[in-house]
Write a protein that holds these residues in place. Structure first.
Motif, PDB file in Angstrom:
ATOM      1  N   LEU A   2       2.684  14.625  -0.421  1.00  0.00           N
ATOM      2  CA  LEU A   2       3.397  13.622   0.363  1.00  0.00           C
ATOM      3  C   LEU A   2       2.993  12.225  -0.067  1.00  0.00           C
ATOM      4  O   LEU A   2       1.812  11.967  -0.313  1.00  0.00           O
ATOM      5  CB  LEU A   2       3.059  13.767   1.853  1.00  0.00           C
ATOM      6  N   TYR A  42      -0.890  12.125  -0.469  1.00  0.00           N
ATOM      7  CA  TYR A  42      -1.615  13.141   0.290  1.00  0.00           C
ATOM      8  C   TYR A  42      -1.257  14.531  -0.223  1.00  0.00           C
ATOM      9  O   TYR A  42      -0.193  14.751  -0.807  1.00  0.00           O
ATOM     10  CB  TYR A  42      -1.222  13.093   1.776  1.00  0.00           C
ATOM     11  N   SER A  74      -3.540  19.953   8.199  1.00  0.00           N
ATOM     12  CA  SER A  74      -3.577  18.502   8.206  1.00  0.00           C
ATOM     13  C   SER A  74      -3.449  17.933   6.796  1.00  0.00           C
ATOM     14  O   SER A  74      -3.288  18.666   5.818  1.00  0.00           O
ATOM     15  CB  SER A  74      -4.875  18.026   8.858  1.00  0.00           C
ATOM     16  N   LEU A  75      -3.515  16.632   6.716  1.00  0.00           N
ATOM     17  CA  LEU A  75      -3.314  15.928   5.450  1.00  0.00           C
ATOM     18  C   LEU A  75      -4.652  15.576   4.815  1.00  0.00           C
ATOM     19  O   LEU A  75      -5.593  15.182   5.509  1.00  0.00           O
ATOM     20  CB  LEU A  75      -2.533  14.631   5.692  1.00  0.00           C
ATOM     21  N   GLN A  90      -1.116  18.569   1.415  1.00  0.00           N
ATOM     22  CA  GLN A  90      -1.112  19.290   2.687  1.00  0.00           C
ATOM     23  C   GLN A  90      -0.775  20.753   2.466  1.00  0.00           C
ATOM     24  O   GLN A  90       0.233  21.076   1.847  1.00  0.00           O
ATOM     25  CB  GLN A  90      -0.078  18.677   3.640  1.00  0.00           C
ATOM     26  N   THR A 130      -5.104   6.065  -3.048  1.00  0.00           N
ATOM     27  CA  THR A 130      -4.342   4.900  -2.607  1.00  0.00           C
ATOM     28  C   THR A 130      -3.864   4.173  -3.844  1.00  0.00           C
ATOM     29  O   THR A 130      -4.645   3.927  -4.779  1.00  0.00           O
ATOM     30  CB  THR A 130      -5.230   3.962  -1.780  1.00  0.00           C
ATOM     31  N   PHE A 179       0.281   5.615  -0.466  1.00  0.00           N
ATOM     32  CA  PHE A 179      -0.745   6.648  -0.417  1.00  0.00           C
ATOM     33  C   PHE A 179      -0.149   7.977  -0.866  1.00  0.00           C
ATOM     34  O   PHE A 179       1.018   8.260  -0.629  1.00  0.00           O
ATOM     35  CB  PHE A 179      -1.280   6.812   1.017  1.00  0.00           C
ATOM     36  N   THR A 191      -7.088   4.099  -6.274  1.00  0.00           N
ATOM     37  CA  THR A 191      -8.411   4.432  -5.751  1.00  0.00           C
ATOM     38  C   THR A 191      -8.397   5.874  -5.271  1.00  0.00           C
ATOM     39  O   THR A 191      -7.639   6.209  -4.356  1.00  0.00           O
ATOM     40  CB  THR A 191      -8.783   3.507  -4.578  1.00  0.00           C
ATOM     41  N   GLU A 201      -9.965   9.488  -3.746  1.00  0.00           N
ATOM     42  CA  GLU A 201     -10.911  10.008  -2.761  1.00  0.00           C
ATOM     43  C   GLU A 201     -11.830  11.019  -3.432  1.00  0.00           C
ATOM     44  O   GLU A 201     -11.545  11.551  -4.514  1.00  0.00           O
ATOM     45  CB  GLU A 201     -10.158  10.664  -1.605  1.00  0.00           C
ATOM     46  N   MET A 223       0.817  -1.210   0.000  1.00  0.00           N
ATOM     47  CA  MET A 223       0.000   0.000   0.000  1.00  0.00           C
ATOM     48  C   MET A 223       0.851   1.261   0.000  1.00  0.00           C
ATOM     49  O   MET A 223       1.706   1.455   0.865  1.00  0.00           O
ATOM     50  CB  MET A 223      -0.904   0.011   1.220  1.00  0.00           C
TER      51      MET A 223
END
Lengths: 115, 111
Positions: free
Chosen positions: A92, A35, A42-43, A37, A48, A33, A56, A58, A31
Motif C-alpha cells: 500500500l 506499507y 495490520s500495516l 500488509q 518514507t 509512504f 528512509t 524502516e 510525504m
C-alpha cells in the motif's frame, strides 16, 4: 484528502523476478509512504519517500530489496526485487497531505503473490 | 511489540447490536486516527481526534480520545452489515511524521 491510485492492483510473479508498483496522487504531496500488509493484519511501514531526497527505510527493509523512486510530488514507485514467496503480501502507498500531522490517505493496494 | 494494543482482535455480532473497539497504549499521542478497511481496498480514514477527552460522532459511530491521550475507543450503535471490516487505530506524535498502527480488529456484522 487525496485520491490515490495504484498499479497493478494485483499480480502473480515467479520467484527471482522483480515487480514495480506505481502510486499516483491527484495532488502534490511532500510525504509518501509505502506499507506492507498481510491480509487481515495490520500495516508495516517499509519506507518514507519524500521528493528530492533518498527514501528512509524502516528496520528490516533495505534499498537493494525495495528500491523506491520519487521523481515528483504526485508519483512514486516501489520495486520488490528478487522476489520469494515470503514477499507475497499487499503493498500500500499512502500520503500525508497535512505535512506530518498524522492523517494519511491510502491507495487501494497491490496484492502480490509470488510462486 | 505493538505500540498500540487493540481489543478485541475479532468481533462477530448480529445486525442491530452495539459494539466497542478499544485502542490502548502506554505512550501519549498528539493525535489518534481510526481507519476502516474492507477486503481488497486500502484503509479509509474515519476520524482524527486530537484533544484529550474529545468525543466525535459520525452517524452511528462514536469516537473517544482518553483524557491522557493514551487510549481511544470506537463505539458503533445498531451495527449494520456495511460496518463489516478491519478497524485500525493509529497514533501520531508531534515529533514524528510516522504513524503507529494497532494490530487491528476484524468486525463481522451478520444480517
Amino acid at each position: 484528502s487525496a485520491v490515490i491510485s495504484q498499479k497493478p492492483s494485483r499480480d502473480i510473479c515467479q520467484r527471482g523476478t522483480s515487480l514495480t508498483i506505481q502510486c499516483q496522487v491527484d495532488s502534490q504531496v511532500t510525504m509518501m509512504f509505502w506499507y506492507r500488509q498481510q491480509p487481515g493484519q495490520s500495516l508495516t511501514l517499509i519506507a518514507t519517500a519524500n521528493q528530492g531526497s533518498e527514501a528512509t527505510y524502516e528496520s528490516g527493509f533495505v534499498i537493494d530489496k525495495f528500491p523506491i523512486s520519487r521523481p515528483n510530488l504526485t508519483f512514486s514507485t516501489l520495486t520488490v526485487s528478487n522476489m520469494s514467496p515470503e514477499d507475497s503480501s499487499i503493498y500500500l502507498c499512502s500520503v500525508d497531505t497535512a505535512g506530518g500531522a498524522g492523517e494519511q490517505y491510502f491507495g487501494p493496494g497491490t496484492r502480490l503473490t509470488v510462486t | 511489540t505493538q505500540l498500540l494494543e487493540q481489543s478485541p482482535q475479532f468481533l462477530s455480532i448480529q445486525e442491530g447490536e452495539n459494539l466497542t473497539v478499544y485502542c490502548n497504549s502506554s505512550s501519549v499521542f498528539s493525535s489518534l486516527q481510526w481507519y476502516r478497511q474492507e477486503p481488497g481496498e486500502g484503509p479509509v480514514l474515519l476520524v482524527t481526534v486530537v484533544t484529550g477527552g474529545e468525543v466525535k460522532k459520525l452517524k452511528r459511530l462514536t469516537f473517544q480520545f482518553g483524557d491522557a491521550r493514551k487510549d481511544s475507543s470506537l463505539h458503533i450503535t445498531a451495527a449494520q452489515p456495511g460496518d463489516t471490516g478491519l478497524y485500525l487505530c493509529a497514533g501520531g506524535r508531534s515529533n514524528d511524521y510516522k504513524l503507529s498502527f494497532g494490530a487491528g480488529t476484524t468486525v463481522t456484522v451478520r444480517a
